[in-house]
Design an enzyme around this catalytic site. Sequence first.
Site, short mmCIF file in Angstrom:
data_model
loop_
_atom_site.label_atom_id
_atom_site.label_comp_id
_atom_site.label_asym_id
_atom_site.label_seq_id
_atom_site.Cartn_x
_atom_site.Cartn_y
_atom_site.Cartn_z
N LEU A 17 51.26 11.27 -29.03
CA LEU A 17 50.92 11.32 -27.60
C LEU A 17 49.67 12.13 -27.32
O LEU A 17 48.99 11.94 -26.33
CB LEU A 17 52.09 11.91 -26.80
CG LEU A 17 53.43 11.17 -26.88
CD1 LEU A 17 54.50 11.93 -26.11
CD2 LEU A 17 53.30 9.74 -26.35
N ASP B 68 47.09 27.69 -15.37
CA ASP B 68 46.40 26.57 -16.01
C ASP B 68 46.65 25.25 -15.29
O ASP B 68 46.90 24.23 -15.93
CB ASP B 68 46.84 26.48 -17.48
CG ASP B 68 45.80 25.77 -18.35
OD1 ASP B 68 44.64 25.64 -17.90
OD2 ASP B 68 46.14 25.34 -19.46
#
Length: 481
Positions: free
Chosen positions: A158, A275
Site C-alpha cells: 500500500l 502532522d
Amino acid sequence: MNEVSVIKEGWLHKRGEYIKTWRPRYFLLKSDGSFIGYKERPEAPDQTLPPLNNFSVAECQLMKTERPRPNTFVIRCLQWTTVIERTFHVDSPDEREEWIRAIQMVANSLKQRGPGEDAMDYKCGSPSDSSTSEMMEVAVSKARAKVTMNDFDYLKLLGKGTFGKVILVREKATGRYYAMKILRKEVIIAKDEVAHTVTESRVLQNTRHPFLTALKYAFQTHDRLCFVMEYANGGDLFFHLSRERVFTEDRARFYGAEIVSALEYLHSTDVVYRDIKLENLMLDKDGHIKITDFGLSKEGISDGATMKTFCGTPEYLAPEVLEDNDYGRAVDWWGLGVVMYEMMCGRLPFYNQDHERLFELILMEEIRFPRTLGPEAKSLLAGLLKKDPKQRLGGGPSDAKEVMEHRFFLSINWQDVVQKKLLPPFKPQVTSEVDTRYFDDEFTAQSITITPPDRYDSLGSLELDQRTHFPQFSYSASIRE
C-alpha cells in the site's frame, strides 16, 4: 518536594532549526531539567511570560564544535516525545565550558534521582522529563499472546518509504483484513526515531475514536517493528483531491468536521497530532475520515542528509515551528487550515520549491483566497491560518470549541458527527476489502518482498542493541474488546 531553582542563566545565540540564522535568546537552566529561552531577559525568574523555547536536559548529550562558528555546542535532548538537536554558540571557550558543566550537572542529578512520575508525559507546552531509555521500558505491552509475521497472508503493498512499508494483510485465524506497517529498527535507531516510534505505538493503543485508526496488534522480529492497524481502503484525501482538483464547500465541511472531532478528542488526552496533511487523512469504505500516520516519507527511500531536516512536510509547518518557538495545540489548527484551504481552493496556501522562500511565505505572506470562495469559508481559513498561535482560531483555552462554534460549521450537529450520523458526500466504489483502486498503483502493482536486501536483513552486532531499544514491544487490542 524539591523546590525548583535557577542553576544558570544568560544570553546564548541559538541557531534556527529550519531557517539557519542565529537568534539571541536569554536562557534559564533550572534544577528540574527545564532549559527555557526568552526573546528578552525575564524581569524575574518565576515570571509567567511564556518562553519561546522549552527543552528538557534530562538524559541529554552534549557536543563541542567550532563549526559553523567558534565556541559552539550542541545539545541532543527530548522535546515532547521527539529527540532533537539544538545548536548554540557563545563568545568564549570559558563561557561554553560553564554552560556545558552546568547542563551536565543538572542532567546527572536528575539521573541520580531515579524514575519519578510516569515515563510518558503528553502535557501540552512542556517537554517530557522522561528519558528515552525510560520510554523504551514503558513500551507497549498488555497482552502476552504471541503474534508473529506467520499469522498473516501478505496481499498488496500500500505504501513504501524511508522507515519501511505498509502492506495489506489478512489474518489467517479470522480472515480479517488489516494494514501492517513494518518498520526497520536499524533505520529508526540511526535516525533517532525511537522515541517517536514508541510514542506513536502508545498513542495508537490508548486512543478510541471513530475517526482515528485503531491499533490491533504490535509485535517485533529481530530487525523489524510491526504495527497491525485498522485498514481503511477508501484512499487518502491527497489521492482524491489530486483527481478532482477541488472539493465543494459542503464536502470540505464534512471532512473538516470529522477532523475537528478527532483533534478535540486527541487534545483532551493531551496529545498534539502535529502532522495533519492530506496524505494522513484516509477514507473508510463508507467515506468517513480515518486519521492515520503510516510514518512514511512521500519521497521514498533516500540517503540524503536532508532526511532529518523536517519534522513533517515543509508546506504544512506552522509559523511557530519554523521560528523554533515552543508550540502547543494550535499547531493542529494551523494544519487543519492548510488541508481545508487545499480542499476548497485546490492548492496549498503557501508554496515554493525553494524551502527558504517557502518559509518566508509561511511567516510573512498574507493569505489570499479565490473569488469563488464563500465568506464563511474565507473567515474560517483566515482564522485557522493566523500566524500568531495565540490569535489563531482554536488557539485559545477553549481549543476545539472555538473552531466548532465558527459560523462555517453552523449547520453541523457535533453529536451526529461523532456518531457517524451524517451522510458522507462521497462513498468509495470499492467492491471488496482487497480492492485497492484508491491507492497509488506505483505501490500496489509491485510484488511484495517481506525480506529486504541483505544489507538491511543482516544486522550483525546491532541486533542485541536493537532489542534493548524496544523491549516488550507487543500489544493486542483483543483484551480490551
